[in-house]
Design a protein around this motif. Structure first.
Motif, PDB file in Angstrom:
ATOM      1  N   TYR A 179      -2.092  94.849   6.693  1.00  0.00           N
ATOM      2  CA  TYR A 179      -2.465  95.467   7.961  1.00  0.00           C
ATOM      3  C   TYR A 179      -1.419  96.508   8.312  1.00  0.00           C
ATOM      4  O   TYR A 179      -0.224  96.261   8.174  1.00  0.00           O
ATOM      5  CB  TYR A 179      -2.533  94.389   9.042  1.00  0.00           C
ATOM      6  CG  TYR A 179      -3.088  94.875  10.344  1.00  0.00           C
ATOM      7  CD1 TYR A 179      -4.444  95.142  10.483  1.00  0.00           C
ATOM      8  CD2 TYR A 179      -2.265  95.076  11.436  1.00  0.00           C
ATOM      9  CE1 TYR A 179      -4.967  95.583  11.677  1.00  0.00           C
ATOM     10  CE2 TYR A 179      -2.775  95.518  12.632  1.00  0.00           C
ATOM     11  CZ  TYR A 179      -4.124  95.760  12.749  1.00  0.00           C
ATOM     12  OH  TYR A 179      -4.643  96.207  13.936  1.00  0.00           O
ATOM     13  N   LYS A 180      -1.852  97.671   8.725  1.00  0.00           N
ATOM     14  CA  LYS A 180      -0.929  98.765   9.048  1.00  0.00           C
ATOM     15  C   LYS A 180      -1.272  99.341  10.410  1.00  0.00           C
ATOM     16  O   LYS A 180      -2.398  99.771  10.639  1.00  0.00           O
ATOM     17  CB  LYS A 180      -1.036  99.855   7.971  1.00  0.00           C
ATOM     18  CG  LYS A 180      -0.267 101.125   8.251  1.00  0.00           C
ATOM     19  CD  LYS A 180       1.173 100.977   7.942  1.00  0.00           C
ATOM     20  CE  LYS A 180       1.864 102.333   8.079  1.00  0.00           C
ATOM     21  NZ  LYS A 180       3.249 102.229   8.325  1.00  0.00           N
ATOM     22  N   ARG A 181      -0.321  99.281  11.332  1.00  0.00           N
ATOM     23  CA  ARG A 181      -0.477  99.973  12.615  1.00  0.00           C
ATOM     24  C   ARG A 181       0.174 101.333  12.456  1.00  0.00           C
ATOM     25  O   ARG A 181       1.353 101.428  12.110  1.00  0.00           O
ATOM     26  CB  ARG A 181       0.198  99.196  13.742  1.00  0.00           C
ATOM     27  CG  ARG A 181      -0.537  97.966  14.129  1.00  0.00           C
ATOM     28  CD  ARG A 181       0.038  97.396  15.421  1.00  0.00           C
ATOM     29  NE  ARG A 181      -0.743  96.271  15.833  1.00  0.00           N
ATOM     30  CZ  ARG A 181      -0.293  95.024  15.872  1.00  0.00           C
ATOM     31  NH1 ARG A 181       0.953  94.772  15.551  1.00  0.00           N
ATOM     32  NH2 ARG A 181      -1.068  94.054  16.251  1.00  0.00           N
ATOM     33  N   GLU A 199      -7.363 107.597   6.517  1.00  0.00           N
ATOM     34  CA  GLU A 199      -8.364 107.310   5.472  1.00  0.00           C
ATOM     35  C   GLU A 199      -7.690 106.933   4.154  1.00  0.00           C
ATOM     36  O   GLU A 199      -8.151 106.032   3.441  1.00  0.00           O
ATOM     37  CB  GLU A 199      -9.279 108.517   5.276  1.00  0.00           C
ATOM     38  CG  GLU A 199     -10.235 108.758   6.431  1.00  0.00           C
ATOM     39  CD  GLU A 199     -10.953 110.106   6.331  1.00  0.00           C
ATOM     40  OE1 GLU A 199     -10.888 110.752   5.262  1.00  0.00           O
ATOM     41  OE2 GLU A 199     -11.581 110.499   7.332  1.00  0.00           O
ATOM     42  N   ALA A 206      -6.543 103.377   4.352  1.00  0.00           N
ATOM     43  CA  ALA A 206      -7.687 102.467   4.198  1.00  0.00           C
ATOM     44  C   ALA A 206      -8.131 102.401   2.735  1.00  0.00           C
ATOM     45  O   ALA A 206      -8.426 101.315   2.218  1.00  0.00           O
ATOM     46  CB  ALA A 206      -8.835 102.913   5.099  1.00  0.00           C
ATOM     47  N   GLY A 251      -6.297 100.076   0.573  1.00  0.00           N
ATOM     48  CA  GLY A 251      -6.462  98.651   0.827  1.00  0.00           C
ATOM     49  C   GLY A 251      -5.911  98.145   2.139  1.00  0.00           C
ATOM     50  O   GLY A 251      -5.966  96.954   2.416  1.00  0.00           O
ATOM     51  N   PHE A 252      -5.369  99.017   2.946  1.00  0.00           N
ATOM     52  CA  PHE A 252      -4.847  98.590   4.244  1.00  0.00           C
ATOM     53  C   PHE A 252      -5.983  98.478   5.259  1.00  0.00           C
ATOM     54  O   PHE A 252      -6.935  99.259   5.230  1.00  0.00           O
ATOM     55  CB  PHE A 252      -3.831  99.611   4.784  1.00  0.00           C
ATOM     56  CG  PHE A 252      -2.512  99.595   4.068  1.00  0.00           C
ATOM     57  CD1 PHE A 252      -1.489  98.755   4.485  1.00  0.00           C
ATOM     58  CD2 PHE A 252      -2.289 100.435   2.984  1.00  0.00           C
ATOM     59  CE1 PHE A 252      -0.271  98.742   3.835  1.00  0.00           C
ATOM     60  CE2 PHE A 252      -1.076 100.438   2.328  1.00  0.00           C
ATOM     61  CZ  PHE A 252      -0.060  99.587   2.756  1.00  0.00           C
ATOM     62  N   ARG A 253      -5.880  97.521   6.165  1.00  0.00           N
ATOM     63  CA  ARG A 253      -6.689  97.528   7.382  1.00  0.00           C
ATOM     64  C   ARG A 253      -5.876  98.336   8.374  1.00  0.00           C
ATOM     65  O   ARG A 253      -4.748  97.975   8.703  1.00  0.00           O
ATOM     66  CB  ARG A 253      -6.903  96.103   7.910  1.00  0.00           C
ATOM     67  CG  ARG A 253      -7.962  95.361   7.174  1.00  0.00           C
ATOM     68  CD  ARG A 253      -8.344  94.058   7.846  1.00  0.00           C
ATOM     69  NE  ARG A 253      -7.642  93.787   9.080  1.00  0.00           N
ATOM     70  CZ  ARG A 253      -7.124  92.607   9.419  1.00  0.00           C
ATOM     71  NH1 ARG A 253      -7.234  91.583   8.612  1.00  0.00           N
ATOM     72  NH2 ARG A 253      -6.509  92.457  10.554  1.00  0.00           N
ATOM     73  N   VAL A 254      -6.411  99.439   8.833  1.00  0.00           N
ATOM     74  CA  VAL A 254      -5.650 100.395   9.631  1.00  0.00           C
ATOM     75  C   VAL A 254      -6.068 100.318  11.093  1.00  0.00           C
ATOM     76  O   VAL A 254      -7.250 100.318  11.417  1.00  0.00           O
ATOM     77  CB  VAL A 254      -5.872 101.841   9.115  1.00  0.00           C
ATOM     78  CG1 VAL A 254      -5.083 102.833   9.956  1.00  0.00           C
ATOM     79  CG2 VAL A 254      -5.479 101.947   7.654  1.00  0.00           C
ATOM     80  N   ALA A 255      -5.072 100.249  11.961  1.00  0.00           N
ATOM     81  CA  ALA A 255      -5.308 100.347  13.403  1.00  0.00           C
ATOM     82  C   ALA A 255      -4.543 101.559  13.916  1.00  0.00           C
ATOM     83  O   ALA A 255      -3.322 101.619  13.829  1.00  0.00           O
ATOM     84  CB  ALA A 255      -4.831  99.088  14.126  1.00  0.00           C
ATOM     85  N   ARG A 256      -5.262 102.521  14.389  1.00  0.00           N
ATOM     86  CA  ARG A 256      -4.631 103.713  14.934  1.00  0.00           C
ATOM     87  C   ARG A 256      -4.078 103.381  16.318  1.00  0.00           C
ATOM     88  O   ARG A 256      -4.767 102.809  17.158  1.00  0.00           O
ATOM     89  CB  ARG A 256      -5.656 104.838  15.043  1.00  0.00           C
ATOM     90  CG  ARG A 256      -5.057 106.110  15.588  1.00  0.00           C
ATOM     91  CD  ARG A 256      -6.093 107.205  15.690  1.00  0.00           C
ATOM     92  NE  ARG A 256      -5.506 108.368  16.310  1.00  0.00           N
ATOM     93  CZ  ARG A 256      -5.780 109.605  15.981  1.00  0.00           C
ATOM     94  NH1 ARG A 256      -6.661 109.842  15.042  1.00  0.00           N
ATOM     95  NH2 ARG A 256      -5.194 110.607  16.582  1.00  0.00           N
TER      96      ARG A 256
END
Length: 158
Positions: free
Chosen positions: A2-4, A25, A28, A31-36
């Protein structure tokens, strides 16, 4: 994983440059789940202070830290008003945006992870002008301009 990712929120009528969405993008795709996370806003100001100063010929150097900033400033000023103004870019993406807006780039800080390089770039432009240049930036960056001017004054050997 997970990456913020802290990023700017660009407020219309400004348009977000592609670099941020493309980066998110790419994360993502890796393989990261991205939260902006919108850490700050880039917005055009309606006070006209920077544009008025450029049109009046009282600005020697403009330090630009994003393509949205130069888009807003170029929209507020006729490009002819930039005659005699050196534009310094914080990073190569910003330099490209400045050129796309129809302006030249006097210097580019290639290390956009640090403002130290931007201070050095502004100082080099000031030395080439052989006098203390007046620096302008958009009102949204007033804190940065104050810091930048303090750095240039504190390190005249740069």
């Amino acid at each position: 994983m997970y990456k913020r990712q802290p990023s700017p929120r660009v407020v219309p009528p400004l348009v977000e440059p592609p670099v941020v969405p493309e980066f998110l993008e790419a994360l993502a795709a890796a393989g990261f789940r991205v939260a902006r996370v919108d850490a700050y806003e880039t917005r055009a100001t309606d006070d006209g202070v920077a544009a008025d100063a450029i049109r009046a010929g009282t600005v020697d150097v403009v330090a630009v830290t994003s393509t949205a900033e130069i888009d807003a400033l170029a929209a507020a000023c006729d490009l002819d008003a930039f005659a005699g103004v050196d534009v310094v870019a914080h990073g190569p993406v910003t330099a490209l945006g400045i050129r796309r807006a129809g302006l030249g780039v006097a210097e580019t800080n290639l290390d956009s992870s640090s403002f130290d390089g931007l201070v050095d770039a502004v100082a080099r432009v000031c030395r080439r002008r052989d006098r203390r240049a007046r620096v302008a930036a958009l009102a949204a960056r007033v804190w940065f301009v104050q810091w930048l001017l303090g750095q240039v004054a504190a390190h005249p050997d740069r």
